[in-house]
Write an enzyme that holds these catalytic residues in place. Sequence first.
Site, PDB file in Angstrom:
ATOM      1  N   CYS A  81       0.838  -1.205   0.000  1.00 43.76           N
ATOM      2  CA  CYS A  81       0.000   0.000   0.000  1.00 43.76           C
ATOM      3  C   CYS A  81       0.868   1.250   0.000  1.00 43.76           C
ATOM      4  CB  CYS A  81      -0.895   0.002   1.233  1.00 43.76           C
ATOM      5  SG  CYS A  81      -1.806   1.540   1.425  1.00 43.76           S
ATOM      6  N   CYS A  87      -1.133   5.781   7.060  1.00 41.15           N
ATOM      7  CA  CYS A  87      -2.513   5.419   7.379  1.00 41.15           C
ATOM      8  C   CYS A  87      -2.559   4.498   8.599  1.00 41.15           C
ATOM      9  CB  CYS A  87      -3.130   4.706   6.176  1.00 41.15           C
ATOM     10  SG  CYS A  87      -4.812   4.138   6.444  1.00 41.15           S
ATOM     11  N   CYS A  90      -4.043  -0.325   8.665  1.00 42.23           N
ATOM     12  CA  CYS A  90      -3.359  -1.623   8.744  1.00 42.23           C
ATOM     13  C   CYS A  90      -2.121  -1.498   9.628  1.00 42.23           C
ATOM     14  CB  CYS A  90      -2.898  -2.073   7.360  1.00 42.23           C
ATOM     15  SG  CYS A  90      -4.233  -2.401   6.196  1.00 42.23           S
ATOM     16  N   GLN A 292     -20.426  -8.921   9.807  1.00 42.47           N
ATOM     17  CA  GLN A 292     -18.981  -9.160   9.717  1.00 42.47           C
ATOM     18  C   GLN A 292     -18.428  -8.576   8.419  1.00 42.47           C
ATOM     19  OE1 GLN A 292     -17.029 -10.411  11.992  1.00 42.47           O
ATOM     20  NE2 GLN A 292     -18.351 -11.558  13.374  1.00 42.47           N
ATOM     21  N   TYR A 321     -25.557 -12.056  22.107  1.00 38.20           N
ATOM     22  CA  TYR A 321     -24.921 -11.032  21.263  1.00 38.20           C
ATOM     23  C   TYR A 321     -25.114 -11.408  19.794  1.00 38.20           C
ATOM     24  CZ  TYR A 321     -22.443 -10.440  25.743  1.00 38.20           C
ATOM     25  OH  TYR A 321     -22.111 -10.296  27.065  1.00 38.20           O
ATOM     26  N   ASP A 390     -20.899 -14.198  21.408  1.00 39.19           N
ATOM     27  CA  ASP A 390     -20.058 -13.465  20.446  1.00 39.19           C
ATOM     28  C   ASP A 390     -20.057 -12.002  20.864  1.00 39.19           C
ATOM     29  OD1 ASP A 390     -18.694 -12.461  18.285  1.00 39.19           O
ATOM     30  OD2 ASP A 390     -20.224 -12.950  16.794  1.00 39.19           O
ATOM     31  N   CYS A 417     -13.513 -11.322  19.457  1.00 42.04           N
ATOM     32  CA  CYS A 417     -12.630 -10.476  18.650  1.00 42.04           C
ATOM     33  C   CYS A 417     -11.546  -9.854  19.518  1.00 42.04           C
ATOM     34  CB  CYS A 417     -13.446  -9.397  17.928  1.00 42.04           C
ATOM     35  SG  CYS A 417     -14.391  -8.373  19.064  1.00 42.04           S
TER      36      CYS A 417
END
Length: 460
Positions: A81, A87, A90, A292, A321, A390, A417
């Site tokens: 990138c 940025c 990422c 997602q 959730y 979740d 997550c």
Amino acid sequence: MTKKHEGSPPVQKNDLVEVVIEDLTHEGHGVAKVNGYPLFIPNSLPGEKIEAKVVKTTKNYGFGRLLEWHEKSPDRVTPPCYIYDRCGGCQLQHLDYDAQLKAKQKQVKDVLTRIGKLPDVSVHPTLGMEDPWRYRNKSQVPVGTRDGSIIAGFYAKRSHEIVDMEECIISGHVSDQVVQLVKEKANQLGIQPYDEIRHKGILRHVLIRYGRTSGEVMVVFVTRTNELPHANELVDMLKENITSLTSVVHNVNNQKTNVIMGNKTTVLWGREVIYDSIDDIQFAISARSFYQVNPVQTEVLYKKALEYAQLTGEETVVDAYCGIGTISLFLAQKAKKVYGVEIVEQAIEDAKKNAELNGIKNAEFKAGPAEVVIPKWHDQGIKADVIVVDPPRKGCDEALLSTIIEMKPKRVVYVSCNPGTLARDLRVLEDGGFRTVEVQPVDMFPQTSHVECVSLIELK
Ligand code: SAH
């Protein structure tokens, strides 16, 4: 293990140090130890020998800036990138993809050992993508200004300064196309971008969503003002240029907040929802639904959750959730009955519609906090064979964990997550009579340091 540092920091601001990087943090920074004192050094990788300048110290850890490599990691690659160095989107593009997957597995293993005190639980190799680029089905792009022109792109690392972009190579092509078109048109029409500091101006975000299986595209304009000036021109421009455009939506967010969307949503053109399928199940997704962002890996994740649930058709399942009912409907195909609970009412409305859309009759949904609704179900005598959770990043509410322990389901499937809160919650379940059988990391967010896991937990 290296010894833990005690006393005052062994280095001070502006010191030059030569160090070997030992680990990677969950933010993607390299970690070196100076006499046991951790130094976090952005852009360095495990195994690298570097010279760094200390830029900040606190009692327990410090930060360094990489000055020079004495030895580079064989896993270092050139980030594809063109704005990667600025940025904040990422964090791991400079690490080879296989090494990213290994680093995520190690991170989960380490955190389960350190926080969960579960050193023996098997953490499988991360399930990665064949092509770990262009995977995102949603982009939420802030709009700002530079030298009198509109710019749009993600925030720089640890800041709210927008890095203008022409493309984002983890997002779908259509998102690049829409962002460029909107920038051009908004400049032409003189639409004021939002000014976060003064809370003035109009256009805050452009949000693009697409359905991977349907190809349908939704564009959302988020404004501070009730009006979106030149709305018709913007819609016409999108209709002319985006062939699979399905929906254009206007959302008003007049609050001074980091939350992207506000409460008021109107359809400017087309449908209110777009469709996408995961495996055999179809979902209607509206502007504000949680869905997602990596549809290819979502299928991998949900299939793993289904496998761990070990359903025969006789089970009662609780899905806590549940969002728009994604996992619930996936499981309903193989269960006797599924109860889904979710705090956002609109999401529950969507979940009910999605059940109908798929002709699924054995799923029931309830809006409310999982930690309030599930204890009520328990009191009403609902017996769960399997409980799926979740939760958001902060993990499960304590009251919910206590209820799960009281309900004694045969199995708990925990989708997470955030490995840190997962490890914390697994410890609570272990102490409450459950055993963590295995943990499967799934790479939902290639090139970033985010890690998703699905875990199987059994009643002892
Ligand atoms: N399982 C879904 C959604 C997971 S995201 C999917 O895979 O698509 C986590 C969800 O938890 C969000 O939809 C959020 O609105 C919801 N949530 C947050 N706090 C909650 C709580 N206390 N009780 C119930 N749901 C909650």
